[in-house]
Design an enzyme around this catalytic site. Structure first.
Site, short mmCIF file in Angstrom:
data_model
loop_
_atom_site.label_atom_id
_atom_site.label_comp_id
_atom_site.label_asym_id
_atom_site.label_seq_id
_atom_site.Cartn_x
_atom_site.Cartn_y
_atom_site.Cartn_z
N ASP A 1 0.80 -1.15 -0.18
CA ASP A 1 -0.09 0.06 -0.19
C ASP A 1 0.90 1.31 -0.04
O ASP A 1 2.05 1.17 0.58
CB ASP A 1 -0.96 -0.04 1.29
CG ASP A 1 -1.96 1.33 1.28
OD1 ASP A 1 -2.73 1.19 0.49
OD2 ASP A 1 -1.86 1.81 2.23
N GLU B 1 1.04 -0.49 -5.15
CA GLU B 1 0.27 0.58 -5.28
C GLU B 1 1.04 1.84 -5.42
O GLU B 1 1.23 2.38 -4.69
CB GLU B 1 -0.75 0.79 -4.29
CG GLU B 1 -1.89 1.87 -4.34
CD GLU B 1 -2.28 2.50 -3.30
OE1 GLU B 1 -3.41 3.19 -3.61
OE2 GLU B 1 -1.99 2.39 -2.25
#
Length: 636
Positions: free
Chosen positions: A315, A368
């Site tokens: 993330d 990401e």
């Protein structure tokens, strides 16, 4: 006061690795471990707290008293406190009470390496063994490398476990209940992988799991660690890969968490310009500190080793890479070269990816990452970050913007839908329509579609058909597969009652077939990351808002021709150019009546004419359905 045994699980080599940032199995050493010492069963505790002058284990076995079980500090300046406490076993609740050398600060902290935590809002750690689960996924693990290969299909179903489905009493489902309901659903819908939003322990439901306090513990909201293993095992036994979201970018400042752990900035960077994330009001790891690097890489490898996880999706990578991420001038300090890259974070990500590659065959990592940082999916040995894939955020924004426009205006924005192919092969891209796109007033994916009800659902099918035939791999957030009408609400179940209505039921049937078609069509995945796997037929027919292209696999006999019509006008005769002679046959059509479409299709084989079109020597005249994607295959 009870004297704590000087028993230790650390060797000098362990300490050397830890101090140098190279110990990637710290979960075997730090934390709580049920052991037998001199014939006595108990628990060994070890915690890193170099700024402490005293550390005690407090728990339900000593009335939470800091006087009963003080730990011993190691002599080697590692900052590790340890000790064996007899008769403390599985299920015991505990924390560390830390007296700091700094200004008399006293903290009470959960164990950073705990394998199980109390159910929030309670915050204690739990002594727990996790090596007694009997895995039954040997078959999957034997061929996982093939299933996870970058030339294999990836259709990923992103799920927030707490809100995918609720019980009849509106209670959250347990890991065991999810194994009975979620696993067969994902299999029935023909997804290849499931991505779980963070399941590591987190205190605050509205964080969706992205603010972690228990990095080594699956959240107790749904059950025990072994029950989570059972859920993973069930996915594997049904040929479904499991991707976990992993969050090395920031962590919350809750009193029991990692922040200000021993009265000092131990895990977080002491400089607020590097150690505090303004967007998320959270703390940022000190990537320059070797022991913190060992913690993070150990944590990543822990989930791969102990829980047989197949992929890690990392993330907020962009927030790690750049010192000026979401900061104004004067709020950040350049690196030693006067530039904006966070060199310590860059090296950590490289080391993490290399460690995954070296230790786990067939596991990939997914970033990401929303910037143009070079080489995100290039191998570490070639000076890349080493990720297997990267989310294609530019494609997502451009595509959703385009589809939100009334079809009458799309002809003026054709570049929005074609621009992604200008850089599609610069990285190994995954196309995401994730949870972030259906919250905070952005509307659901269906809710973004223009037109009347029929057109909205036709647009939705067209969007997914275009997505699955675009180079790269695919990720869809839960609810998208049946046309969830409302925005995602993490406190509620998806609106499964919508499946009582034909448009949603038909959309679900479409998605099920689209996934199966994707998995059965090598041209759509064998060269998903290579320019050799894609060829434009026409990208500039702005007047008709039609795109046409060829997807290619290893065998040219599998070449697949894709034609998209982004307007509600049926085009009964449309010429497309093709590179070789033969016949083509329609093999998929988003406008099928069984999906709620108008039923316009090409029912017969089409013989190519030796007539130049789109700078290609052969051509075919086809029909294109309204707001539809139609796919053809060469036949002999």
């Amino acid at each position: 006061m009870t004297k704590v045994s000087t028993y230790s699980q650390f060797t000098d080599f362990d300490i050397a690795l830890f101090k140098s940032g190279k110990h990637f199995k710290l979960y075997e050493k730090l934390g709580s471990h049920i052991v037998t010492v001199d014939g006595v069963k108990g628990t060994y505790f070890a915690v890193w707290a170099p700024s402490a002058k005293q550390v005690s284990v407090i728990g339900d076995f000593n009335f939470w008293s800091g006087e009963e079980h003080p730990l011993n500090v190691r002599w080697d300046a590692s900052g590790i406190w340890e000790g064996f406490i007899p008769d403390v076993g599985e299920g015991s609740l505990y924390k560390y009470k830390i007296h700091s050398n700094h200004n008399g600060v006293i903290t009470e902290k959960a164990d950073p390496y705990a394998k199980r935590c109390e159910h929030p809002p309670k915050t204690a750690s739990i002594v727990w063994g996790i090596d007694n689960y009997k895995w039954k996924d040997k078959k999957w693990m034997s061929y996982r490398k093939d299933k996870n290969g970058l030339d294999r299909p990836y259709s990923v179903y992103e799920v927030h476990l707490d809100s995918w489905m609720k019980s009849k009493d509106n209670e959250r489902l347990t890991y065991k209940e999810l194994a009975k309901k979620l696993v067969p659903y994902v299999k029935e819908m023909n997804f290849t992988h499931i991505e779980l939003m963070p399941i590591m322990e987190y205190p605050y439901d509205p964080s969706w799991g992205y603010q972690l306090t228990g990095y080594f513990a699956p959240t107790s909201r749904f059950g025990t660690p072994q029950e989570f293993m059972y859920l993973v095992d069930q996915f594997h036994q049904n040929d479904i890969g499991v991707i976990l979201d992993w969050v090395p970018s920031h962590f919350p400042s809750d009193d029991h968490g990692l922040g200000f752990f021993d009265g000092s900035h131990l895990y977080e960077h002491p400089d607020k310009r590097k150690g505090y994330h303004q967007d998320w009001k959270s703390l940022i790891f000190n990537y320059e500190r070797n022991e913190v690097r060992s913690f993070l890489i150990s944590n990543a490898l822990f989930w791969l080793e102990k829980y047989n996880i197949d992929c890690l999706r990392v993330d907020a990578v962009a927030s790690m890479l750049y010192l000026d991420y979401s900061r104004e001038e004067g709020e950040w300090e350049p690196n030693i070269y006067g530039e904006r890259e966070n060199l310590a974070a860059v090296s950590l990500l490289k080391e993490f990816n290399q460690a995954v590659e070296d230790n786990f065959d067939g596991v990939i990592t997914i970033a990401e990452e929303s910037t143009a940082f070079p080489g995100v999916t290039r191998a570490v040995k070639h000076d890349g970050l080493g990720f297997g894939m990267k989310w294609m955020m530019g494609w997502m924004h451009d595509t959703l913007d385009y589809f939100a426009k009334d079809p009458i205006y799309r002809q003026y924005h054709q570049n929005d839908i074609t621009f992604s192919l200008a850089y599609a092969f610069s990285e190994n891209f995954m196309l995401p329509l994730s949870h972030d796109e259906v919250v905070y007033g952005k509307n659901s994916i269906l809710g973004r579609m223009p037109g009347d009800e029929w057109q909205r659902f036709a647009n939705l099918r067209l969007l997914y058909g275009y997505m699955f035939t675009h180079p790269g791999t695919n990720l869809v957030f839960m609810g998208g597969e049946f046309g969830q009408y409302n925005e995602w609400n993490f406190q509620k179940s998806l609106d499964w009652n919508l499946l009582e209505f034909e448009p949603h039921k038909n959309t679900q049937a479409f998605f099920k077939d689209l996934n199966q078609f994707y998995k059965n069509t090598p041209a759509l995945y064998e060269k998903a990351f290579s320019a050799d796997g894609f060829e434009w037929i026409s990208l500039d027919d702005n007047k008709n808002c039609v795109l046409s292209y060829i997807r290619k696999g290893h065998d040219k006999e599998n070449d697949t021709v894709v034609v998209c019509n982004f307007t509600p006008k049926t085009i009964e005769k449309y010429n497309i150019g093709l590179p070789r002679k033969g016949k083509i046959k329609e093999i998929f059509n988003s406008d099928s009546e069984k999906y709620g479409g108008s039923g316009f299709s090409n029912t017969r084989q089409i013989t190519l004419k030796k007539k130049k079109e789109h700078n290609k020597p052969y051509s075919a005249t086809i029909g294109i359905p309204p707001l539809g994607v139609v796919i053809f295959k060469y036949i002999s």
